[in-house]
Motif scaffolding. Structure first.
Motif, PDB file in Angstrom:
ATOM      1  N   ALA A 162       0.817  -1.215   0.000  1.00 13.23           N
ATOM      2  CA  ALA A 162       0.000   0.000   0.000  1.00 13.23           C
ATOM      3  C   ALA A 162       0.851   1.265   0.000  1.00 13.23           C
ATOM      4  O   ALA A 162       0.301   2.370   0.015  1.00 13.23           O
ATOM      5  N   GLY A 163       2.167   1.104  -0.037  1.00 11.53           N
ATOM      6  CA  GLY A 163       3.059   2.255  -0.018  1.00 11.53           C
ATOM      7  C   GLY A 163       3.052   2.979   1.312  1.00 11.53           C
ATOM      8  O   GLY A 163       3.297   4.193   1.376  1.00 11.53           O
ATOM      9  N   GLU A 164       2.802   2.252   2.413  1.00 14.46           N
ATOM     10  CA  GLU A 164       2.719   2.851   3.737  1.00 14.46           C
ATOM     11  C   GLU A 164       3.913   2.431   4.600  1.00 14.46           C
ATOM     12  O   GLU A 164       4.478   1.350   4.418  1.00 14.46           O
ATOM     13  N   ARG A 165       4.261   3.297   5.534  1.00 24.43           N
ATOM     14  CA  ARG A 165       5.298   2.998   6.510  1.00 24.43           C
ATOM     15  C   ARG A 165       4.646   2.562   7.820  1.00 24.43           C
ATOM     16  O   ARG A 165       3.473   2.862   8.065  1.00 24.43           O
ATOM     17  N   PRO A 166       5.389   1.879   8.697  1.00 25.58           N
ATOM     18  CA  PRO A 166       4.808   1.540  10.002  1.00 25.58           C
ATOM     19  C   PRO A 166       4.455   2.806  10.765  1.00 25.58           C
ATOM     20  O   PRO A 166       5.175   3.809  10.689  1.00 25.58           O
ATOM     21  N   PRO A 167       3.358   2.818  11.462  1.00 28.43           N
ATOM     22  CA  PRO A 167       2.890   4.043  12.115  1.00 28.43           C
ATOM     23  C   PRO A 167       3.795   4.475  13.264  1.00 28.43           C
ATOM     24  O   PRO A 167       4.279   3.645  14.036  1.00 28.43           O
ATOM     25  N   ARG A 168       3.985   5.780  13.360  1.00 30.98           N
ATOM     26  CA  ARG A 168       4.733   6.353  14.472  1.00 30.98           C
ATOM     27  C   ARG A 168       3.814   7.046  15.469  1.00 30.98           C
ATOM     28  O   ARG A 168       4.235   7.368  16.575  1.00 30.98           O
ATOM     29  N   THR A 169       2.584   7.299  15.073  1.00 32.82           N
ATOM     30  CA  THR A 169       1.628   7.965  15.953  1.00 32.82           C
ATOM     31  C   THR A 169       0.348   7.158  16.040  1.00 32.82           C
ATOM     32  O   THR A 169       0.062   6.316  15.177  1.00 32.82           O
ATOM     33  N   TRP A 170      -0.453   7.456  17.065  1.00 38.95           N
ATOM     34  CA  TRP A 170      -1.745   6.795  17.192  1.00 38.95           C
ATOM     35  C   TRP A 170      -2.652   7.116  16.014  1.00 38.95           C
ATOM     36  O   TRP A 170      -3.400   6.255  15.550  1.00 38.95           O
ATOM     37  N   ALA A 171      -2.594   8.344  15.541  1.00 37.90           N
ATOM     38  CA  ALA A 171      -3.455   8.732  14.422  1.00 37.90           C
ATOM     39  C   ALA A 171      -3.132   7.914  13.182  1.00 37.90           C
ATOM     40  O   ALA A 171      -4.036   7.469  12.452  1.00 37.90           O
ATOM     41  N   GLU A 172      -1.835   7.695  12.934  1.00 36.92           N
ATOM     42  CA  GLU A 172      -1.445   6.886  11.778  1.00 36.92           C
ATOM     43  C   GLU A 172      -1.888   5.443  11.954  1.00 36.92           C
ATOM     44  O   GLU A 172      -2.376   4.806  11.018  1.00 36.92           O
ATOM     45  N   LEU A 173      -1.705   4.901  13.161  1.00 40.47           N
ATOM     46  CA  LEU A 173      -2.127   3.526  13.413  1.00 40.47           C
ATOM     47  C   LEU A 173      -3.635   3.396  13.231  1.00 40.47           C
ATOM     48  O   LEU A 173      -4.121   2.448  12.587  1.00 40.47           O
ATOM     49  N   ALA A 174      -4.395   4.339  13.781  1.00 39.78           N
ATOM     50  CA  ALA A 174      -5.850   4.275  13.671  1.00 39.78           C
ATOM     51  C   ALA A 174      -6.302   4.342  12.211  1.00 39.78           C
ATOM     52  O   ALA A 174      -7.203   3.600  11.796  1.00 39.78           O
ATOM     53  N   ARG A 175      -5.676   5.208  11.433  1.00 42.52           N
ATOM     54  CA  ARG A 175      -6.055   5.337  10.017  1.00 42.52           C
ATOM     55  C   ARG A 175      -5.821   4.027   9.273  1.00 42.52           C
ATOM     56  O   ARG A 175      -6.705   3.547   8.539  1.00 42.52           O
ATOM     57  N   LEU A 176      -4.656   3.441   9.456  1.00 42.99           N
ATOM     58  CA  LEU A 176      -4.330   2.203   8.756  1.00 42.99           C
ATOM     59  C   LEU A 176      -5.179   1.031   9.265  1.00 42.99           C
ATOM     60  O   LEU A 176      -5.629   0.187   8.482  1.00 42.99           O
TER      61      LEU A 176
END
Length: 425
Positions: A162-176
């Motif tokens: 998906a062209g995504e990196r591992p999340p560094r923030t809660w917002a990124e984790l929640a979105r993914l």
């Protein structure tokens, strides 16, 4: 416990009868000169069977001072209860105890374990944070044996596609977790959310990951943010309802069976998930835990080795502690036991890093990790955290009320620093 004792096997193992014989060697008149003689070593269940060979090696070298290994149930709560029952009864059955790092203050404050001489052990070679877990009121009461820090396991193949990196923030984790996971028929995220010590750890990590350096005062906002993140996941469904019943093992199985995009768990999962036959072998990786606005902070887990205050053979016990924390044995703790060692040099060993690629990330996580509250009433502190968090995760209590209630209940349990240090920024 902070070092994981999973429920894959429920057997109460090993040398209970032998241990009783060992405990009867010395008479009631007190320890022999020099405090030397046989020992019993009590620990939670050894899931990888690495301990028995270590004890056998010691016994071959020290036939006059043999060690009998006693394995208690895998459950941290049951192990703690049995240890405390034996020690409080005045029994001399146990000499050396493998205890969770969070129990050290409780056992020390109750006079159940003996203070140790710092110069007897190679503490300077250990990762600095782990040594602090063995100190109570300025004295060394144990020797660090195994450390631990939570890691974020993620499906590297899914994120890469998906062209995504591992999340560094809660917002990124929640979105993914909310958008990407359903596209692949997976749930988004899980930790250990059953009401037990694992929930205390997960909540403490979330609270600390919503703030900065600990020890600067109460921050109810950090608890509110942590509860808000977890409750959001349950409410929106990217934390599945089943995760509210997960311990380490249920969450590990869900990830290894390909049912989770993200998992918070301990390092022991890495070797299991990478084994042949795992659905995610070769398809996952690890990263530091995410936080509110950047990388989060793990709780420092692991276990310490302590000597019973009633041991008849404290000199031999000290030697045994030095043996178990020596470099060759610590190497085998990792390679045979799949447990993170406390010696710093092993995290930079090229051979070990090649075999255990998560070591550099784990070292980073350990060095940034925070302890659980250092309280002689830790059991009550942990139960209070679990009770409040359970209501928040079940959506019976709002994050705002949960944060206020947590402050009140921790203060009622212990009005000293532990209740505040859990919530401080």
């Amino acid at each position: 416990m902070g070092w994981v004792r999973a429920v894959r096997r429920g057997a109460l193992a090993v040398a209970v009868v032998l241990a009783g014989c060992v405990g009867a060697v010395a008479g009631p008149g007190g320890p022999p000169a020099g405090g030397r003689g046989p020992l019993t070593f009590v620990t939670a269940g050894d899931l990888t069977d690495y301990l028995a060979p270590l004890v056998a090696e010691w016994n071959a070298r020290r036939p006059a001072e043999p060690v009998a290994l006693v394995e208690l149930p895998d459950s941290a709560d049951e192990t703690r209860a049995q240890m405390l029952s034996e020690l409080r009864s005045g029994s001399r059955r146990f000499d050396v105890l493998n205890i969770d790092v969070a129990w050290t203050p409780e056992f020390a404050a109750a006079g159940l374990i003996a203070p140790l001489e710092r110069d007897r052990f190679d503490l300077g070679a250990f990762l600095p944070p782990v040594v602090d877990t063995a100190v109570f009121r300025g004295r060394l009461y144990a020797v660090p044996y195994v450390t631990n820090a939570g890691l974020l396991y993620y499906r590297a193949d899914v994120l890469e596609a998906a062209g995504e990196r591992p999340p560094r923030t809660w917002a990124e984790l929640a979105r993914l977790a909310r958008t990407l996971a359903p596209e692949h028929g997976m749930d988004g995220y899980a930790g250990q959310f059953l009401p037990y010590e694992g929930l205390t750890v997960n909540v403490t990590e979330a609270i600390r990951s919503a703030g900065g350096a600990p020890g600067e005062g109460v921050d109810e906002a950090a608890a509110r943010a942590a509860f808000g993140f977890l409750a959001q996941g349950v409410r929106e469904g990217w934390i599945p309802a089943a995760a509210l019943r997960f311990t380490e093992e249920e969450s590990r199985a869900a990830f290894e069976e390909g049912r989770l995009l993200f998992l918070r768990n301990w390092p022991y999962v890495y070797a299991d998930a990478a084994r042949p036959g795992s659905e995610v072998a070769g398809r996952f990786a690890v990263a530091p835990l995410p936080g509110a606005g950047g990388p989060g902070r793990s709780v420092l887990g692991g276990s310490n080795l302590a000597v019973s205050a009633r041991s008849r053979h404290p000199a031999t016990a000290a030697d045994f502690l030095a043996y178990l924390t020596s470099e060759p044995v610590q190497r085998r703790v990792l390679t045979r036991g799949s447990l993170p060692p406390v010696r710093a040099s092993l995290y930079a060993d090229p051979e070990l890093v090649a075999a255990h690629p998560y070591l550099p990330i784990l070292r980073e996580s350990v060095l940034a990790a925070v302890p659980r509250p250092r309280s002689a009433r830790y059991e009550q502190v942990s139960l209070a955290v679990q009770a409040v968090a359970q209501d928040v995760l079940a959506l019976r209590t709002t994050p705002e009320e949960g944060a206020r209630r947590l402050v009140r209940e921790l203060a009622a349990v212990d009005d000293s620093l532990p209740s505040r240090s859990l919530l401080s920024r």
